[in-house]
Design a protein around this motif. Sequence first.
Motif, PDB file in Angstrom:
ATOM      1  N   THR A  88      -7.300 -32.996  -5.880  1.00 42.65           N
ATOM      2  CA  THR A  88      -6.203 -33.183  -4.932  1.00 42.65           C
ATOM      3  C   THR A  88      -5.172 -32.100  -5.161  1.00 42.65           C
ATOM      4  OG1 THR A  88      -6.536 -35.566  -4.856  1.00 42.65           O
ATOM      5  CG2 THR A  88      -4.415 -34.749  -4.113  1.00 42.65           C
ATOM      6  N   VAL A  89      -4.913 -31.301  -4.127  1.00 45.67           N
ATOM      7  CA  VAL A  89      -3.963 -30.189  -4.204  1.00 45.67           C
ATOM      8  C   VAL A  89      -2.878 -30.406  -3.163  1.00 45.67           C
ATOM      9  CG1 VAL A  89      -3.663 -27.697  -4.016  1.00 45.67           C
ATOM     10  CG2 VAL A  89      -5.797 -28.619  -4.960  1.00 45.67           C
ATOM     11  N   ALA A  90      -1.631 -30.493  -3.628  1.00 45.07           N
ATOM     12  CA  ALA A  90      -0.480 -30.686  -2.730  1.00 45.07           C
ATOM     13  C   ALA A  90      -0.684 -31.876  -1.807  1.00 45.07           C
ATOM     14  CB  ALA A  90      -0.225 -29.413  -1.926  1.00 45.07           C
ATOM     15  N   GLY A  91      -1.286 -32.927  -2.368  1.00 39.47           N
ATOM     16  CA  GLY A  91      -1.457 -34.161  -1.602  1.00 39.47           C
ATOM     17  C   GLY A  91      -2.714 -34.224  -0.763  1.00 39.47           C
TER      18      GLY A  91
ATOM     19  N   THR B  92       2.416 -22.627  -6.964  1.00 34.88           N
ATOM     20  CA  THR B  92       2.420 -23.716  -7.929  1.00 34.88           C
ATOM     21  C   THR B  92       2.630 -25.014  -7.171  1.00 34.88           C
ATOM     22  OG1 THR B  92       4.795 -23.480  -8.342  1.00 34.88           O
ATOM     23  CG2 THR B  92       3.302 -22.289  -9.806  1.00 34.88           C
ATOM     24  N   THR B  93       1.844 -26.032  -7.547  1.00 31.15           N
ATOM     25  CA  THR B  93       1.918 -27.310  -6.857  1.00 31.15           C
ATOM     26  C   THR B  93       1.301 -28.390  -7.729  1.00 31.15           C
ATOM     27  OG1 THR B  93       1.450 -28.455  -4.767  1.00 31.15           O
ATOM     28  CG2 THR B  93      -0.277 -27.046  -5.668  1.00 31.15           C
ATOM     29  N   GLN B  94       1.310 -29.600  -7.252  1.00 26.67           N
ATOM     30  CA  GLN B  94       0.734 -30.710  -7.995  1.00 26.67           C
ATOM     31  C   GLN B  94      -0.768 -30.753  -7.747  1.00 26.67           C
ATOM     32  OE1 GLN B  94       2.945 -34.555  -8.618  1.00 26.67           O
ATOM     33  NE2 GLN B  94       1.407 -35.297  -7.177  1.00 26.67           N
ATOM     34  N   VAL B  95      -1.532 -30.761  -8.824  1.00 25.75           N
ATOM     35  CA  VAL B  95      -2.988 -30.800  -8.740  1.00 25.75           C
ATOM     36  C   VAL B  95      -3.478 -31.970  -9.580  1.00 25.75           C
ATOM     37  CG1 VAL B  95      -5.130 -29.601  -9.239  1.00 25.75           C
ATOM     38  CG2 VAL B  95      -3.177 -28.320  -8.354  1.00 25.75           C
ATOM     39  N   SER B  96      -4.349 -32.786  -8.989  1.00 19.99           N
ATOM     40  CA  SER B  96      -4.877 -33.961  -9.678  1.00 19.99           C
ATOM     41  C   SER B  96      -6.393 -34.011  -9.564  1.00 19.99           C
ATOM     42  CB  SER B  96      -4.287 -35.250  -9.091  1.00 19.99           C
ATOM     43  OG  SER B  96      -2.882 -35.226  -9.159  1.00 19.99           O
TER      44      SER B  96
END
Length: 571
Positions: free
Chosen positions: A58-61, A110-114
């Motif tokens: 999951t990248v940037a939601g 740069t971003t949120q990665v899950s």
Amino acid sequence: MRSLIPLSLLLTIFDSPVHAYIFPFNVRVGNGVNPSSRRRSPFPVGNVGNAQYVTNITVAGQTIPVLMDTGSSDLWVHFAGTVPTSQMKDTGKSITLSYAVGKASGHIQTTQVSMGDLNVSDQAMLYVNDTSTFTGDIHSQGYDGLLGLGPNQGSVIFKKIKDSGNTFLQNVFESNRSTDNYITILLDRKNDPGATYTGQFTISELVPNFESITSMPKLDVETVNRILKADQHWQALTDKNKGLIGPDGEPIQMKSIVPKAPNGQYVAVIDSGFTFSQVPRDMSDAIYGRVRGASYDTSNEWWLVPCGQYLNVSFNFGGVNYPIHPLDLVDDNFAKVDSTGKRVCIGSFQPITSAFSILGHYDMILGMSFLRSTYSLMDFGKWIGTSGDQDSPYMQLLSTVDPVEARKDFISVRLGGNDTISDSRWSILPANETVHSPVSAEEKKKKYQEMILSRWPYIFVGCLVFVIITVGLCIWRCCCRNRVKKGEADALGTSGKRGLKDFFSKKTARESYVPLEAQRSTADLSAAAPYGYSKQQQAQTPTYPSYPTYSNDQGGYRNNQQGYHQEHHQV
């Protein structure tokens, strides 16, 4: 440019497009890695026609399927729909990631990665808007990005922004140091009636029922030196003199191109980014060049063989034999036909061409056609850089092939259930009748470049030693000549001094010489010529008297005669 950041080859030869896979597993977003006490389920891995393997992140939601590539270290994505620019921060840095085939360019964000319950809040990744330079429409091929699973030191993003450019795995391992720093990969095989498992990927965990992998030999991935740290890969040395066992049951012998590889061993890179394994041409020819009816496709640079050809080939690592499933040796997933329209299969261990190591870092790349026959564990060890782990990185491989069952699978799938493997039409040719594939001019050029570039340190040292020896010899010769000249000068100088000394001593003797006619006065003595000659005789050219006249003092004559001879000698 890196010498090797490979990806799946031949991704555009499917007859119909494949839509991107989204795999059903829950994604939890938090402020860090969850405690290690909680066990994570393995992440499912999707199989697209035995050609590429993808998993979800999951990248940037947005949930995005990405290729799993152990041969590179960077994460990049392409958003097929709306780009979530509001959730990404542009670093102002742009890079191009070059692969064996194609490249990906864009800006570092740069971003949120899950991934599952693993979350990194400010993960650096490359946003790629145009994927045409990579391999066309990647979304239709089943993925929208690539997840590099290599070490941090091989990351181009990390080199560009070191303060915040760590890889996803580096950030995951650093965030939870209580877990072991390893990953495992299990790939399934389509159209295999004997398959009992699906593709799975784990981080710091083992796939259930495959725990015995921890008892397998640890293969040192740093054994062979490399010129650049960025060229570090998941690589291992094959066993000595039996790295690959050919279809006749005999080892295939060849010479490694890696300068420091031990004699009789080959350097193999384990790379999930290659659909077909890349091996030395002589090795590929030894596998398929003895197959009756086989031909070499020069345009695609692979062997085409009858789909019913059963082959038995295996590799040896750490004293363990790893057989390759016969369905993987001769691949029928690409609907190929020969010149007569008859269906043929591709030899999945191709001559290494596009991924040839110009710097001579490795001999072969074992891709999906090898990995489907093993369960692989890759431990990062001290690559992560944490103080608690000083162990060297290593790999472990567990065979997933039962040769007896694999033979049954081949008979069922390729021979319609009829065991005709022993028929003469499937017998391989004698070794002396092996057909060799042609070497292109480009490949010859690459081999020549490799011969020079891979040995440049030794060539440089050799040239330096030659220059030092040559200069030393020149200096030595000059010193020898100077010593000889100095010796000659000293000899001449000593001789000259002695001559002058003798001359002056003789001159003094001459001046102190007193003629025998002692009754002469001092005035007469001063007017007398030396050596008993008269002034008239001194003015004339001296001649030796033919008839000397002896005086009563014969000794005086003798002295005069001696003086004559001395004067004559000086002349």
